[in-house]
Design an enzyme around this catalytic site. Structure first.
Site, PDB file in Angstrom:
ATOM      1  N   LYS B  86       0.919  -1.217   0.046  1.00 42.92           N
ATOM      2  CA  LYS B  86       0.161   0.021  -0.033  1.00 42.92           C
ATOM      3  C   LYS B  86       0.855   1.089   0.057  1.00 42.92           C
ATOM      4  CE  LYS B  86      -4.117   1.994   2.599  1.00 42.92           C
ATOM      5  NZ  LYS B  86      -4.704   1.653   3.720  1.00 42.92           N
ATOM      6  N   SER B 161      -9.744   1.813   2.466  1.00 40.33           N
ATOM      7  CA  SER B 161      -9.006   2.751   1.713  1.00 40.33           C
ATOM      8  C   SER B 161      -7.911   1.820   0.967  1.00 40.33           C
ATOM      9  CB  SER B 161      -8.302   3.798   2.506  1.00 40.33           C
ATOM     10  OG  SER B 161      -7.530   3.292   3.561  1.00 40.33           O
ATOM     11  N   SER B 185     -10.180  -0.431   6.792  1.00 36.01           N
ATOM     12  CA  SER B 185      -9.464  -0.166   5.488  1.00 36.01           C
ATOM     13  C   SER B 185      -9.037  -1.670   4.972  1.00 36.01           C
ATOM     14  CB  SER B 185      -8.388   1.156   5.492  1.00 36.01           C
ATOM     15  OG  SER B 185      -9.138   2.263   5.332  1.00 36.01           O
TER      16      SER B 185
END
Ligand SMILES: [Zn+2]
Lengths: 100, 498, 491
Positions: B86, B161, B185
């Site tokens: 990420k 997210s 997330s």
């Protein structure tokens, strides 16, 4: 307990948060923030008198490191991402007030 | 080659099996890297899982693994396994943007601890995955660089997210990925993309090098196609880190073994309150999951925990408050974007107005407001009391249960743009995941069913602090009992139809 | 907490008013590394060479607390008679370019040290409200506009100092004069040095003082509106600034105006304070618990280990020295008090106590230490106690005159050595009684008139005769011995 933020309040918050905000944006931001606050307002209404606040999920205490030097960054790496550099330092436009 | 399938008849599928074949010299890491890069090149234009692909670094990491194998040295438990990271985890020499214009060109001079551990375990970093800006969002539409699309249906969001990481695993662009979970997330996009996602116990995995959103809630965790793969990654990245004061100094053992050890004797509570707020498909998946666990010898019972639903409001006070402070440093002085001004204050304000997207600005304003003089007690302190309430509610439940079962999300993946106009609507996507963050507990999403449209439905297993072993036992059973085709990787329909 | 009456001399600007002063002192702790990272805590390196992701506030970096900084804060707390308490860190949020994270990590409502006091040499106690740990900021240089912030066109920031550990020591508003404020800072500085917490260098910024100054009608219990005065870089600035501020506030009140609560900047060149450009809105620091750190709860074992080897503090050393010189509970004369303060300030009290224990004359030891040895304190601290004791013995026993003793001491301070040998080398060997008698014979013979007057009972002539004997012996005679011999000869 309806929450209604005025656009003056929003401008005050924007100054505290260092976000440039036009007059028009402040109106829509006031509306959005009011809507969110209204939604979370249930929290204010809860009777939680006897319950202590939790600021952290852990119950650790006294996490300490030894006073031993570790390598610093190379100055080239330190300044590599800087928007403006002068004389090995970070350059900023004039500062209007002393530090509080 | 597919990481999760066993087309070659390998004894173990997925990353666990791939690492074993690389370590045995049956598969060259260099070939794995080339196949991965080829697949990313073919698919990522459409999906936009990645902000950057680090092809050269991946090739040289693969070559290093192959050299170790050739020399007879141990290349590590993730030898030659591609992993997507990420883009809010710092990578030395590789841009770390948080999908924000603010950090578009920022290149960290250091690696996050989890990245260091992955690399040391022989993993091959494919690149940095897209996210909602600074991890604030539930659809990855808040990325400054454009949304990620859900591989199951590219007209839909992957969740967020960590949408880029979830979609990358779901589309088979990498068998493993790292995400971060502040309010859901990892788990929410895992559910929407039909993959496994774990939010570990707070403190189990180092946050050093994770760009902070809300420090008391943030936790790094894995995505994988299988429960065992996710457990393996967690074993690699977990453990004490002296660079993080909130890192727990406890041994982490037995996670991978737990995934195959069954649910016999496990006491499972089904969170009744969440079922009422979930869509029919999501609720019925939980009921079916409860039956699977009962059939495997677990004692299953419904439990009412209505206080957990207050978590959402508390979260939307606490997380923005911490974020308003964590994101103050993006001021145009030391790194990142600068928009000039006549004086430093104007420069700061213009930089921040231009560098942050609307959702980030909104949360900074909200957080600043609730911490400001006169409001702290009414909002922030009160939210911290709700946090205590949530923790006590869980504690009561865990006197009777080893794990809790709940829906991960209120609904399946929604169309792009469906919720962007109303932030509150978007916030509800995290209703069931937030309580675990507030309490610092582990929780994970396991792909379990398909809805009538063929979209994946995840179920969530929650456990008390450091209850990962029980959680993974239940998850292993659920995976085995999941509906056929409920989990990724999947070829997106648009690709399949072409 | 404060005890005793306000000293005389307060309210110099007007007898009707007294000044009330509270001080906030920031002290850089003498650790090897910064508060939350392993960068060196060192002064004077090239800009931005002592920084890392943590103290530069890079995204993703996290603080880890320096054990030594906590130990030093505990030592400071103990030395100031504070209670050592469980404490937490908060974030103090405000934007300023010298602050890498745009918040400062500081202890807010739960500081580590609370409720102590500091005893001035005068015996007055000044209350300590709290002492807490926090991180320092970077350093800003203003370009254009003559190096001042106002009128500068840009500024440059160096973060080497960012994250250096500080303790901020907050006194109660117990001081009643500029002199007392100076004495407080001098005493605090001595305590910080004695506890090993600081090098105490005000000129390098290791010690920084802000003063809260207000005035009130003499006899009033209520506090007046206070101003916070910043930029006090020396004890001299501190005293001048307080006197100026006192006069300014009294003038306002006497003119029927009000004092506005504000922060004021001391300008050393102009000798006055001026209002710091106040922002259009008050600061709102939005304190909240620092989520990246866990609470501190120093237990008994931690405190015991941290305070191990903590020696006597200056006030205790002054008390010990006073007892050594005068015995317990004796009233001490002001001049002696000054000598005691000087000797303790210079770290010569151990020497004096030791020689007195070896039998030296206590008042003589104190006087020689406070006057002569104090001229070169570093040499004095190296003085061999045995040699110093012997010197005092020679002087007290009359073998050396006080002038001779001072010369021998100067030699001992400069080059070391035994007092007997030095006295011999300088030709100070006490005259034998025969030699003295023959010198007196010669003087009497040379000055018959003077001798006749002395013999007739005119005592003041003794001085003249003694002087002549000293001259004849080139100073080797002991004045007291000469006087005694003359008296004996007169019969
Ligand atoms: Zn540092």
């Amino acid at each position: 307990m309806a929450v209604e933020l005025s656009s003056e309040e929003v401008l005050h918050v924007a100054r505290l948060a260092r976000l440039e905000l036009g007059a028009e944006e402040s109106t829509s931001a006031a509306r959005q923030l009011s809507a969110i606050l209204e939604h979370v307002d249930a929290v204010r209404a809860l009777d939680l008198g006897g319950i202590p606040p939790t600021s952290h999920p852990l119950e650790l205490v006294n996490v300490l490191r030894d006073d031993v030097e570790r390598p610093c960054l190379d100055r080239a790496d330190v300044l590599a991402g800087a928007p403006a550099v002068e004389d090995g330092r970070f350059a900023v436009p004039r500062i209007l007030g002393e530090a509080p | 080659m597919s990481w999760s399938g066993g087309p070659h008849g390998a004894p173990e599928p997925g990353a666990v099996g791939l690492a074993a074949r690389v370590r045995a010299g049956e598969v060259r890491a260099a070939d794995v890297a080339e196949e991965t890069l080829e697949r990313v090149g073919r698919r990522d234009g459409e999906l936009h899982c990645f902000n950057v692909v680090t092809a050269d670094a991946m090739r040289s990491a693969a070559a290093a693994v192959d050299r170790l194998v050739a020399s007879g040295a141990d290349p590590g438990p993730l030898a030659g396994v591609p992993v997507a990271v990420k883009d809010n985890l710092c990578t030395r020499g590789v841009p770390t943007t948080c999908s924000s214009k603010m950090l578009e060109h920022w290149v960290p001079p250091y690696d996050a601890t989890v990245v260091t551990r992955l690399v040391a375990a022989g993993a091959l970093v494919v690149g940095k995955t897209n996210l909602d800006e600074f991890a604030m969002g539930s659809s990855t539409e808040n990325s400054a660089f454009g949304p990620t699309r859900n591989p199951w249906d590219t007209s839909r969001v992957p969740g967020g997210s960590s949408g880029g990481s979830a979609a990358a695993v779901a589309a088979d662009l990498a068998p493993l990925a790292l995400g971060s979970d502040t309010g859901g997330s990892i788990r929410q996009p895992a559910a929407l993309c039909g993959v496994v996602g774990i939010k570990p116990t707070y403190g189990l995995v180092s946050r050093y090098g994770l760009v902070a959103f809300a420090s008391s809630l943030d936790q790094v965790g894995p995505f994988a196609a299988t429960v065992a793969d996710a457990a393996l990654v967690l074993e690699v990245i977990a453990g004490h880190d002296e660079m993080d004061s909130t890192s727990l100094d406890r041994p982490v053992e037995g996670l991978l073994d737990a995934t195959g050890s069954g649910a016999g004797g496990l006491r499972v509570g089904v969170v009744a309150d969440f079922l009422a707020d979930a869509s029919a498909d999501c609720a019925s998946a939980v009921r079916a999951a409860a039956e699977v666990l009962a059939g495997a010898g677990a004692a299953v019972e419904e439990v009412a925990l209505p206080e957990l639903l207050h978590g959402l409001s508390a979260y939307y006070l606490i997380a923005p408050a911490e974020a308003s402070s964590n994101l103050a440093r993006y001021d145009g002085v030391r790194y990142g974007l600068r928009v000039d001004g006549d004086d430093v204050e104007q420069m700061n304000a213009r930089t921040r107005a231009a560098g942050f997207g609307p959702e980030v600005r909104r949360r900074i304003m909200l957080g600043t407001y609730v911490l400001s003089a006169g409001y702290y007690d009414a909002y922030y302190a009160q939210a911290q009391r709700v946090r205590t309430l949530v923790a006590r509610t869980f504690a009561r439940a865990y006197e009777r249960f080893d794990v809790l079962l709940a829906p991960t999300t209120p609904s399946v993946a929604f169309p792009l743009g469906a919720k962007t106009a109303d932030p509150l609507e978007m916030y509800l996507a995290d209703l069931f995941t937030i309580p675990s963050n507030l309490a610092g507990h582990p929780a994970m999403s396991v792909p379990f069913a398909l809805d009538p449209q063929g979209l994946p439905v995840g179920v969530q297993v929650l456990a008390p602090a450091l209850g990962e072993v029980a959680m993974l036992r239940a998850a292993g059973v659920l995976e085995a009992g999941a509906a056929p085709g409920a989990r990724g990787p999947v070829a997106s329909r648009s690709e399949a139809g072409r | 907490m404060s005890t005793g009456p306000a000293p005389a001399g307060a309210g110099r600007a007007s007898a009707d008013f007294e000044v009330v002063v509270g001080l906030e002192v920031h002290c850089e702790l003498s650790t090897a590394t910064k508060l939350f990272c392993g960068c060196p805590n060192r002064f004077g390196s090239e800009p931005n060479t002592q920084v890392c992701p943590v103290c530069l506030g890079l995204p993703g970096a996290l603080p880890v607390l320096n054990r030594r900084a906590v130990e030093l804060a505990v030592r400071v707390g103990r030395a100031l008679h504070c209670e050592i308490r469980p404490s937490t860190f908060h974030r103090k949020n405000y934007f300023y370019p010298d602050m890498p994270k745009d918040f400062q990590i500081s202890q807010y409502d739960e500081p580590i040290d609370v409720d102590g006091y500091l005893e001035l040499p005068s015996g007055r106690r000044i209350g300590i409200e709290r002492a807490h740990i926090e991180e320092d900021t970077g350093k800003t240089t203003h370009l254009g506009g003559g190096g001042r912030i106002h009128g500068a066109d840009r500024s440059l920031v160096d973060y080497n100092r960012a994250g250096v550990p500080l303790v901020e020591i907050v006194s109660r508003p117990d001081m009643r004069s500029a002199d007392e404020a100076r004495a407080y800072v001098a005493e605090l500085r001595a305590i910080l040095v004695a506890s090993g917490a600081s090098d105490g260098r005000m000129e390098e910024g290791s010690l920084r003082v802000d003063a809260n100054v207000s005035v009130r009608r003499t006899g009033s219990d209520a506090f007046g509106t206070r101003c916070e005065v910043k930029n006090l870089n020396s004890l001299r600035s501190l005293g001048r600034a307080i006197e100026h501020e006192q006069a300014r506030q009294v003038a306002l009140l006497e003119a029927g105006e009000r004092v506005v609560q504000e922060t004021r900047h001391w300008n050393e060149d102009e000798g006055r304070t001026s209002s710091m450009r106040s922002k259009e809105e008050a600061n709102d620091y939005r304190y909240f618990p620092e989520p990246d750190l866990v609470p501190l709860a120093p237990d008994g074992a931690f405190v015991a280990a941290a305070t191990a080897g903590l020696g006597l503090m200056p006030a205790e050393r002054r008390a010990r020295l006073a007892t050594t010189v005068h015995g317990p509970d004796a009233a001490v004369a002001a001049s002696t008090l000054d000598q005691i303060t000087t000797v303790v300030d210079l770290g010569l009290d151990d020497l004096v106590v030791e020689v007195v224990e070896r039998g030296a004359d206590a008042r003589l030891a104190l006087a020689r230490a406070a006057n002569e040895a104090a001229q070169s304190p570093e040499d004095a601290r190296r003085l061999d106690p045995g040699a110093f004791c012997r010197l005092l013995e020679l002087e007290a026993g009359g073998s050396l005159s006080s002038t001779q003793a001072k010369s021998v001491l100067a030699e001992m301070l400069a080059a070391g050595g035994e007092p007997d040998a030095i006295a011999r080398r300088l030709g100070y060997e006490a005259l034998g009684s025969e030699a003295l008698e023959s010198a007196i014979d010669a003087v009497v013979a040379a000055h018959p008139d003077a001798w006749a007057r002395y013999a007739a009972g005119e005592d003041k002539v003794a001085q003249l005769l003694t002087g002549q004997v000293m001259k004849a012996t080139k100073g080797r005679a002991n004045g007291k011995a000469v006087a005694a011999a003359l008296a004996a000869r007169r019969g």
